[in-house]
Design a protein around this motif. Sequence first.
Motif, PDB file in Angstrom:
ATOM      1  N   MET A   5       0.822  -1.203   0.000  1.00 36.23           N
ATOM      2  CA  MET A   5       0.000   0.000   0.000  1.00 36.23           C
ATOM      3  C   MET A   5       0.858   1.256   0.000  1.00 36.23           C
ATOM      4  O   MET A   5       0.404   2.314  -0.411  1.00 36.23           O
ATOM      5  N   SER A   6       2.083   1.145   0.499  1.00 35.40           N
ATOM      6  CA  SER A   6       3.029   2.261   0.497  1.00 35.40           C
ATOM      7  C   SER A   6       4.429   1.663   0.640  1.00 35.40           C
ATOM      8  O   SER A   6       4.603   0.450   0.530  1.00 35.40           O
ATOM      9  N   ARG A   7       5.395   2.511   0.942  1.00 39.54           N
ATOM     10  CA  ARG A   7       6.773   2.046   1.056  1.00 39.54           C
ATOM     11  C   ARG A   7       6.935   1.001   2.162  1.00 39.54           C
ATOM     12  O   ARG A   7       7.703   0.051   2.014  1.00 39.54           O
ATOM     13  N   LEU A   8       6.209   1.156   3.269  1.00 38.04           N
ATOM     14  CA  LEU A   8       6.354   0.251   4.406  1.00 38.04           C
ATOM     15  C   LEU A   8       5.151  -0.654   4.636  1.00 38.04           C
ATOM     16  O   LEU A   8       5.294  -1.716   5.234  1.00 38.04           O
ATOM     17  N   LYS A   9       3.963  -0.254   4.202  1.00 35.84           N
ATOM     18  CA  LYS A   9       2.740  -1.001   4.529  1.00 35.84           C
ATOM     19  C   LYS A   9       2.527  -2.179   3.584  1.00 35.84           C
ATOM     20  O   LYS A   9       2.287  -1.998   2.403  1.00 35.84           O
ATOM     21  N   ARG A  10       2.589  -3.398   4.155  1.00 31.40           N
ATOM     22  CA  ARG A  10       2.289  -4.618   3.405  1.00 31.40           C
ATOM     23  C   ARG A  10       1.274  -5.477   4.145  1.00 31.40           C
ATOM     24  O   ARG A  10       1.059  -6.639   3.817  1.00 31.40           O
ATOM     25  N   TRP A  11       0.662  -4.935   5.182  1.00 24.35           N
ATOM     26  CA  TRP A  11      -0.314  -5.650   5.998  1.00 24.35           C
ATOM     27  C   TRP A  11      -1.559  -4.787   6.158  1.00 24.35           C
ATOM     28  O   TRP A  11      -1.502  -3.575   6.001  1.00 24.35           O
ATOM     29  N   ARG A  12      -2.699  -5.425   6.483  1.00 26.69           N
ATOM     30  CA  ARG A  12      -3.920  -4.670   6.764  1.00 26.69           C
ATOM     31  C   ARG A  12      -4.570  -5.221   8.024  1.00 26.69           C
ATOM     32  O   ARG A  12      -4.431  -6.407   8.343  1.00 26.69           O
ATOM     33  N   LEU A  13      -5.271  -4.342   8.714  1.00 20.60           N
ATOM     34  CA  LEU A  13      -5.941  -4.705   9.955  1.00 20.60           C
ATOM     35  C   LEU A  13      -7.167  -5.545   9.650  1.00 20.60           C
ATOM     36  O   LEU A  13      -7.991  -5.165   8.812  1.00 20.60           O
ATOM     37  N   VAL A  14      -7.302  -6.691  10.312  1.00 24.89           N
ATOM     38  CA  VAL A  14      -8.476  -7.547  10.147  1.00 24.89           C
ATOM     39  C   VAL A  14      -9.486  -7.257  11.241  1.00 24.89           C
ATOM     40  O   VAL A  14     -10.650  -6.998  10.965  1.00 24.89           O
ATOM     41  N   GLU A  15      -9.018  -7.273  12.502  1.00 25.49           N
ATOM     42  CA  GLU A  15      -9.910  -6.990  13.628  1.00 25.49           C
ATOM     43  C   GLU A  15      -9.112  -6.595  14.860  1.00 25.49           C
ATOM     44  O   GLU A  15      -7.932  -6.934  14.985  1.00 25.49           O
ATOM     45  N   VAL A  16      -9.797  -5.882  15.745  1.00 27.41           N
ATOM     46  CA  VAL A  16      -9.215  -5.562  17.053  1.00 27.41           C
ATOM     47  C   VAL A  16      -9.681  -6.664  17.995  1.00 27.41           C
ATOM     48  O   VAL A  16     -10.873  -6.794  18.278  1.00 27.41           O
ATOM     49  N   VAL A  17      -8.748  -7.489  18.468  1.00 24.29           N
ATOM     50  CA  VAL A  17      -9.078  -8.628  19.320  1.00 24.29           C
ATOM     51  C   VAL A  17      -9.439  -8.150  20.722  1.00 24.29           C
ATOM     52  O   VAL A  17     -10.432  -8.583  21.306  1.00 24.29           O
ATOM     53  N   GLU A  18      -8.603  -7.237  21.273  1.00 25.45           N
ATOM     54  CA  GLU A  18      -8.826  -6.759  22.642  1.00 25.45           C
ATOM     55  C   GLU A  18      -8.375  -5.296  22.730  1.00 25.45           C
ATOM     56  O   GLU A  18      -7.278  -4.959  22.305  1.00 25.45           O
TER      57      GLU A  18
END
Length: 86
Positions: free
Chosen positions: A70-83
């Motif tokens: 998605m950018s120079r550093l972002k290769r992950w995305r948030l799925v859910e907030v567990v806690e």
Amino acid sequence: MTTERNSRKERQGVVVSASADKTCVVMIEDRKKHARYSKQIITSKKLHAHDEENLAGEGDTVRIMETRPMSRLKRWRLVEVVEKAK
């Protein structure tokens, strides 16, 4: 002919920074056994994740999934907030 995509990696970690817009930095800890001495070693890695709605806050435990760059550093995305952080 249908081609099936590979399954994407999922990790769980703690948000260490959420100051940037639509981005959070997640610390992943992994326990490994030392090859020679068999002692448990904790390795950590910081991953930048895309957080579209700015849901995650500092100290939250979250699940992230591998995605396209998605950018120079972002290769992950948030799925859910567990806690949420206390």
